[in-house]
Motif scaffolding. Structure first.
Motif, PDB file in Angstrom:
ATOM      1  N   MET A   1       0.820  -1.212   0.000  1.00 25.31           N
ATOM      2  CA  MET A   1       0.000   0.000   0.000  1.00 25.31           C
ATOM      3  C   MET A   1       0.854   1.263   0.000  1.00 25.31           C
ATOM      4  O   MET A   1       0.600   2.212  -0.719  1.00 25.31           O
ATOM      5  CB  MET A   1      -0.916  -0.016   1.237  1.00 25.31           C
ATOM      6  CG  MET A   1      -1.888   1.153   1.283  1.00 25.31           C
ATOM      7  SD  MET A   1      -3.058   1.077  -0.092  1.00 25.31           S
ATOM      8  CE  MET A   1      -4.038   2.542   0.227  1.00 25.31           C
ATOM      9  N   ILE A   2       1.923   1.234   0.842  1.00 20.54           N
ATOM     10  CA  ILE A   2       2.771   2.411   0.929  1.00 20.54           C
ATOM     11  C   ILE A   2       3.476   2.694  -0.397  1.00 20.54           C
ATOM     12  O   ILE A   2       3.702   3.847  -0.768  1.00 20.54           O
ATOM     13  CB  ILE A   2       3.800   2.254   2.082  1.00 20.54           C
ATOM     14  CG1 ILE A   2       4.519   3.586   2.317  1.00 20.54           C
ATOM     15  CG2 ILE A   2       4.795   1.151   1.784  1.00 20.54           C
ATOM     16  CD1 ILE A   2       5.422   3.564   3.527  1.00 20.54           C
ATOM     17  N   GLN A   3       3.783   1.643  -1.138  1.00 20.64           N
ATOM     18  CA  GLN A   3       4.445   1.829  -2.424  1.00 20.64           C
ATOM     19  C   GLN A   3       3.495   2.445  -3.443  1.00 20.64           C
ATOM     20  O   GLN A   3       3.891   3.321  -4.236  1.00 20.64           O
ATOM     21  CB  GLN A   3       4.995   0.494  -2.923  1.00 20.64           C
ATOM     22  CG  GLN A   3       6.106  -0.048  -2.038  1.00 20.64           C
ATOM     23  CD  GLN A   3       6.591  -1.419  -2.460  1.00 20.64           C
ATOM     24  OE1 GLN A   3       6.043  -2.007  -3.389  1.00 20.64           O
ATOM     25  NE2 GLN A   3       7.595  -1.936  -1.769  1.00 20.64           N
ATOM     26  N   LEU A   4       2.248   2.023  -3.421  1.00 12.64           N
ATOM     27  CA  LEU A   4       1.249   2.615  -4.309  1.00 12.64           C
ATOM     28  C   LEU A   4       1.048   4.085  -3.987  1.00 12.64           C
ATOM     29  O   LEU A   4       0.993   4.933  -4.895  1.00 12.64           O
ATOM     30  CB  LEU A   4      -0.073   1.857  -4.189  1.00 12.64           C
ATOM     31  CG  LEU A   4      -1.257   2.421  -4.992  1.00 12.64           C
ATOM     32  CD1 LEU A   4      -0.939   2.411  -6.490  1.00 12.64           C
ATOM     33  CD2 LEU A   4      -2.527   1.634  -4.701  1.00 12.64           C
ATOM     34  N   LEU A   8       1.743   7.384  -6.401  1.00 12.15           N
ATOM     35  CA  LEU A   8       0.715   8.405  -6.639  1.00 12.15           C
ATOM     36  C   LEU A   8       1.213   9.782  -6.225  1.00 12.15           C
ATOM     37  O   LEU A   8       0.961  10.782  -6.920  1.00 12.15           O
ATOM     38  CB  LEU A   8      -0.560   8.051  -5.873  1.00 12.15           C
ATOM     39  CG  LEU A   8      -1.322   6.813  -6.359  1.00 12.15           C
ATOM     40  CD1 LEU A   8      -2.498   6.505  -5.442  1.00 12.15           C
ATOM     41  CD2 LEU A   8      -1.800   7.012  -7.798  1.00 12.15           C
ATOM     42  N   PHE A   9       1.936   9.839  -5.115  1.00  9.80           N
ATOM     43  CA  PHE A   9       2.487  11.128  -4.673  1.00  9.80           C
ATOM     44  C   PHE A   9       3.528  11.644  -5.668  1.00  9.80           C
ATOM     45  O   PHE A   9       3.582  12.835  -5.969  1.00  9.80           O
ATOM     46  CB  PHE A   9       3.110  10.982  -3.286  1.00  9.80           C
ATOM     47  CG  PHE A   9       3.690  12.264  -2.757  1.00  9.80           C
ATOM     48  CD1 PHE A   9       2.864  13.258  -2.254  1.00  9.80           C
ATOM     49  CD2 PHE A   9       5.062  12.481  -2.769  1.00  9.80           C
ATOM     50  CE1 PHE A   9       3.388  14.451  -1.772  1.00  9.80           C
ATOM     51  CE2 PHE A   9       5.601  13.665  -2.293  1.00  9.80           C
ATOM     52  CZ  PHE A   9       4.759  14.651  -1.785  1.00  9.80           C
ATOM     53  N   LEU A  10       4.357  10.732  -6.182  1.00 12.23           N
ATOM     54  CA  LEU A  10       5.353  11.108  -7.184  1.00 12.23           C
ATOM     55  C   LEU A  10       4.683  11.662  -8.433  1.00 12.23           C
ATOM     56  O   LEU A  10       5.096  12.707  -8.971  1.00 12.23           O
ATOM     57  CB  LEU A  10       6.218   9.895  -7.539  1.00 12.23           C
ATOM     58  CG  LEU A  10       7.258  10.087  -8.649  1.00 12.23           C
ATOM     59  CD1 LEU A  10       8.340  11.060  -8.205  1.00 12.23           C
ATOM     60  CD2 LEU A  10       7.870   8.748  -9.040  1.00 12.23           C
ATOM     61  N   LEU A 105      11.993   5.133   3.528  1.00 14.59           N
ATOM     62  CA  LEU A 105      10.868   5.245   4.465  1.00 14.59           C
ATOM     63  C   LEU A 105       9.593   5.638   3.723  1.00 14.59           C
ATOM     64  O   LEU A 105       8.500   5.174   4.048  1.00 14.59           O
ATOM     65  CB  LEU A 105      11.179   6.289   5.541  1.00 14.59           C
ATOM     66  CG  LEU A 105      12.228   5.940   6.592  1.00 14.59           C
ATOM     67  CD1 LEU A 105      12.422   7.115   7.536  1.00 14.59           C
ATOM     68  CD2 LEU A 105      11.830   4.703   7.369  1.00 14.59           C
ATOM     69  N   ILE A 106       9.746   6.501   2.713  1.00 20.04           N
ATOM     70  CA  ILE A 106       8.586   6.982   1.949  1.00 20.04           C
ATOM     71  C   ILE A 106       8.076   5.906   1.005  1.00 20.04           C
ATOM     72  O   ILE A 106       6.860   5.751   0.802  1.00 20.04           O
ATOM     73  CB  ILE A 106       8.963   8.252   1.166  1.00 20.04           C
ATOM     74  CG1 ILE A 106       9.353   9.377   2.133  1.00 20.04           C
ATOM     75  CG2 ILE A 106       7.824   8.707   0.257  1.00 20.04           C
ATOM     76  CD1 ILE A 106       9.921  10.603   1.444  1.00 20.04           C
TER      77      ILE A 106
END
Length: 399
Positions: A1-4, A8-10, A105-106
């Motif tokens: 989930m964090i990778q998705l 999206l943030f990128l 971490l991000i």
């Protein structure tokens, strides 16, 4: 989930930074090319070779990322504690690994997404410079696009999980600020923050680049003051020369290896270490180089030729052939520009850029004779070199 979420943030960040409609095709195509270069670099070194700086950075940053999961307080302590003095080479790697661990971490420890973030940083610095050229010198916009967005080897080495995206992004950001500074006196607070951040990144990652860049920016500021206060060209030239000498002496204090009494020995020792650790057929060698100023001065012309045009097309093969073809293009453009140079007058900005390129192109081959490493280091000034070499052809054919 964090990778998705990080992807999206990128994407949202890239969308937020987009320019006006008239420039968007260049923005998106340049960004896509830089992202592909970052992925290609990761595939070649992490997957195909399984070795290289990017592999080392990934392993070390992964260890820090895992530490953050075990004990976040220990991770923060490691993040804020320097293990090596800033003047040592290990400190540069340590600084970048800490930055990469924050990206992990991000992105949930994802190498590829972190590489895309770094590629975006490098690209945004380049785009900032391109947009300033478009704003103040629109006749050279085509040359800027070719030089700062699509020069193959420079874009390859300034993408992905390496220090170079941060370095080249900072250099281009500072160059864009210099263009704006030359044409205006008022600046936004955000621009001064970016200048400070850019110089700090260069200081921690490549001390010689912050020295040369600070020198160039100092000369530019001094030239602008003289332009306002001194009218006679002779006095202006003398004062500018004096200011350049003063700036040059000042920047020798940036690092102990640049100190006046240490410079020849530092160049010689680094050259010998790199040459002895490299394969003979993949190096430039200066067998008569000695740790003295007289020897260093005698080798400056050889270093400059190597920094601008070598390796020649017959000297290497394999992936480095792309760099050979670029060097051939640079050589042809150089003679063309030299032949037609008497028809044109170069601005102060261009002259300072030529000085910046000349210093780096002269000393880097003497310090780092390994052809592979040199190709990577040359990415710091090759886009500027191509841009300068395209000025006269652009004036003659595209104006």
């Amino acid at each position: 989930m964090i990778q998705l979420l990080s992807v999206l943030f990128l994407a949202g960040l890239a969308y937020f930074l987009r320019p006006g409609a008239e420039l968007r095709v260049f923005y998106w195509s340049g960004l896509a090319f830089r992202m592909l270069c970052g992925l290609a670099l990761g595939w070649y070194y992490l997957i195909h070779l399984g070795a290289g700086d990017t592999t080392y950075f990934h392993e070390q940053a992964t260890a820090l990322f895992q530490l953050s999961g075990d004990s976040f307080s220990e991770y923060l302590h490691s993040l804020l504690t320097a293990q090596h003095p800033v003047y040592m080479g290990e400190a540069r790697n340590e600084f970048f690994i800490k930055i990469l661990s924050i990206l992990y971490l991000i992105t949930g420890g994802n190498y590829w997404i972190s590489g895309l973030y770094l590629s975006l940083v490098g690209f945004y610095g380049s785009w900032y410079l391109v947009s300033r050229i478009y704003q103040y010198h629109p006749a050279y916009f085509t040359a800027a696009i070719a030089s700062f967005l699509f020069l193959p080897t420079a874009m390859f080495w300034s993408s992905g999980v390496l220090k170079d995206p941060l370095i080249n992004g900072a250099l281009c950001m500072l160059a864009g600020f210099c263009i704006r500074y030359w044409h205006h006196t008022a600046h936004r607070l955000r621009e001064y923050f970016l200048v400070g951040a850019g110089l700090l990144v260069l200081f921690y990652l490549k001390f010689y680049l912050v020295a040369v860049t600070s020198m160039a920016m100092g000369i530019l500021a001094w030239a602008k003051v003289l332009d306002a206060l001194v009218s006679r060209k002779t006095y202006k030239l003398l004062f500018t020369l004096g200011g350049a000498i003063f700036m040059g002496l000042l920047v020798t204090q940036v690092n102990k290896n640049l100190h006046f009494d240490q410079l020849p020995e530092s160049v010689y020792n680094t050259h010998q270490v790199i040459y002895n650790d490299s394969e003979p057929d993949k190096t430039l060698h200066f067998p008569d180089l000695e740790p003295t100023y007289s020897s260093l001065i005698m080798h400056l012309p050889k270093g400059l030729i190597a920094g601008l045009f070598r390796p020649f097309i017959w000297e290497v093969n394999g992936p480095l052939i792309v760099g050979d073809l670029q060097n051939l293009l640079f050589l042809l453009l150089f003679f063309y520009s030299l032949f037609h140079a008497h028809h044109y007058r170069f601005t102060t900005l261009v002259l300072i850029a030529i000085g910046f390129i000349t210093i780096l192109a002269t000393f880097l081959p003497l310090v780092s004779p390994n052809l592979g490493s040199l190709e990577r280091y040359k990415a710091a000034y090759q886009p500027f070199l191509l841009f300068i070499l395209l000025i006269i052809p652009t004036k003659r054919f595209l104006s």
